[in-house]
Design an enzyme around this catalytic site. Structure first.
Site, PDB file in Angstrom:
ATOM      1  N   GLN A 101       0.831  -1.211   0.000  1.00  0.00           N
ATOM      2  CA  GLN A 101       0.000   0.000   0.000  1.00  0.00           C
ATOM      3  C   GLN A 101       0.866   1.262   0.000  1.00  0.00           C
ATOM      4  OE1 GLN A 101      -3.180   0.797  -0.385  1.00  0.00           O
ATOM      5  NE2 GLN A 101      -3.651  -1.323  -0.862  1.00  0.00           N
ATOM      6  N   SER A 102       1.988   1.225  -0.684  1.00  0.00           N
ATOM      7  CA  SER A 102       2.918   2.366  -0.711  1.00  0.00           C
ATOM      8  C   SER A 102       2.285   3.628  -1.296  1.00  0.00           C
ATOM      9  CB  SER A 102       4.139   1.977  -1.546  1.00  0.00           C
ATOM     10  OG  SER A 102       4.898   3.122  -1.863  1.00  0.00           O
ATOM     11  N   ASN A 103       2.320   4.695  -0.500  1.00  0.00           N
ATOM     12  CA  ASN A 103       1.872   6.006  -1.006  1.00  0.00           C
ATOM     13  C   ASN A 103       2.899   6.557  -1.980  1.00  0.00           C
ATOM     14  OD1 ASN A 103      -0.448   6.265   0.837  1.00  0.00           O
ATOM     15  ND2 ASN A 103       1.145   6.264   2.403  1.00  0.00           N
TER      16      ASN A 103
ATOM     17  N   CYS B  47       4.798   4.870  -4.062  1.00  0.00           N
ATOM     18  CA  CYS B  47       4.669   4.271  -5.391  1.00  0.00           C
ATOM     19  C   CYS B  47       3.498   4.891  -6.148  1.00  0.00           C
ATOM     20  CB  CYS B  47       4.494   2.753  -5.278  1.00  0.00           C
ATOM     21  SG  CYS B  47       6.020   1.924  -4.774  1.00  0.00           S
TER      22      CYS B  47
END
Ligand SMILES: Cc1ncc(COP(=O)(O)O)c(C=O)c1O
Length: 325
Positions: free
Chosen positions: A75-77, A79
């Site tokens: 859930q990388s912001n 990326c």
């Protein structure tokens, strides 16, 4: 001495507002709380990566890249914002996400896909290995990839938060507002490194406190100190080592990265219901939970002014629905 800022591409919505959180301050009965809204920077919702990406994408383009590769958690912001910045700049984008693809395509993972990023999962492999493979594949196809590190946290990315301190100190001067503490979530260290260096450059006299999301305090302090000092060199500043200016609190690591507990749940609901502002479950929920706890412990006196720097992340909320309800 004024930093020599390299070229940047202005795609963040700046300056982000500084707002009082009067109802939350009253509810907690402690210091006067303010918030800086970097959740409103734009690039597919917003967040702290917009400021870093202004410099990172400019460097990628200057080097003739036609594709960016980066990495992060499922859930990388970072990326998601990189995918948005790449789309906006006409660059291809590959994101290498940690672990296995989840069954449900939601939150940032969904947005990565909508934004056109090529998504790779590391499975049990090292991220570095998968990144090198993707890079090689792209080169074989005649592309010129540019690699952005985890969280955009190198000297180029951290520069975005040095400039952010110029913005903040100008806003505070204009509003005649004396902030005693800046508090925010710290993880890969670029945000804190930029803020710590920017505080020195622009004469911010309050304290800067990073609430660690996933590292022991001494590990993060060393990382941020080294990055802040290296960023000074990158910007042509003669700056003595900054390690002593780096303050990290690691009391709120709980059960680990992205493990939502009562601390985050309470903070998210309290800020939503007192101020109508959404936090995220991994970073800002944890940092605000820490701030609320520090206020309850009496770490600040009445009349002191504390600014919470909202670093974004709300796009992840739907992916954590089960742990938030
Ligand atoms: C919403 C949010 N806040 C804070 C951070 C931490 O910033 P940094 O990695 O620069 O320490 C991140 C990093 O991924 C983030 O996504």
């Amino acid at each position: 001495m004024e930093p020599k800022y390299p070229k940047r591409i202005q795609f963040a919505h700046l300056p982000t507002p500084v707002e009082p959180m009067s109802r939350l301050s009253k509810h907690l009965g402690g210091p006067d709380l303010y918030i800086k809204r970097d959740d409103q920077t734009g690039l597919a919702t917003g967040g702290n990566k917009s400021r870093k990406l202004e410099f990172l994408i400019a460097e990628a383009l200057a080097q003739g890249a036609d594709h960016v590769i980066t990495t992060g958690a499922p859930q990388s912001n970072h990326c998601r914002q990189t995918a948005a910045a790449a789309a906006r700049s006409g660059l291809g984008c590959s994101v290498v996400l940690r672990g296995q693809a989840p069954e449900e395509v939601t939150g940032n993972y969904l947005l990565d896909d909508l934004l056109g990023a090529h998504i790779y999962w590391t499975g049990n492999r090292e991220g570095k290995e998968v990144i090198a493979e993707v890079e090689k594949q792209l080169q074989t196809m005649g592309h010129k990839p540019y690699i952005i590190p985890l969280g955009g946290s190198n000297v180029v990315g951290a520069t975005g938060y040095v400039l952010a301190m110029k913005e903040l100190t100008e806003q505070l001067a204009q509003e005649k507002l004396n902030i005693d503490f800046i508090v925010f979530a710290s993880s890969s260290g670029g945000t804190q490194a930029g803020i710590v260096l920017g505080a020195q450059v622009y004469g911010f006299t309050g304290s800067v406190l990073g609430i660690s999301v996933d590292h022991a305090a001494d590990t993060l302090q060393t990382l941020v100190g080294a990055l802040a000092t290296a960023t000074a060199t990158h910007l042509g500043l003669e700056q003595s080592p900054l390690l002593d200016h780096v303050v990290v609190n690691d009391d709120y690591l709980g059960d680990g990265y992205a493990m939502v507990s009562d601390l985050e749940k309470e903070a998210i609901r309290m800020v939503a219901q007192k101020e109508g502002i959404l936090l995220d479950p991994v970073y800002t929920g944890r940092a605000m939970g820490g701030l609320i706890d520090l206020i309850r412990w009496g770490a600040f006196t009445r009349g002191q002014k504390v600014l919470f720097w909202h670093t974004g992340g709300t796009a992840a909320l739907p992916a954590f629905a089960n742990s938030l309800l």
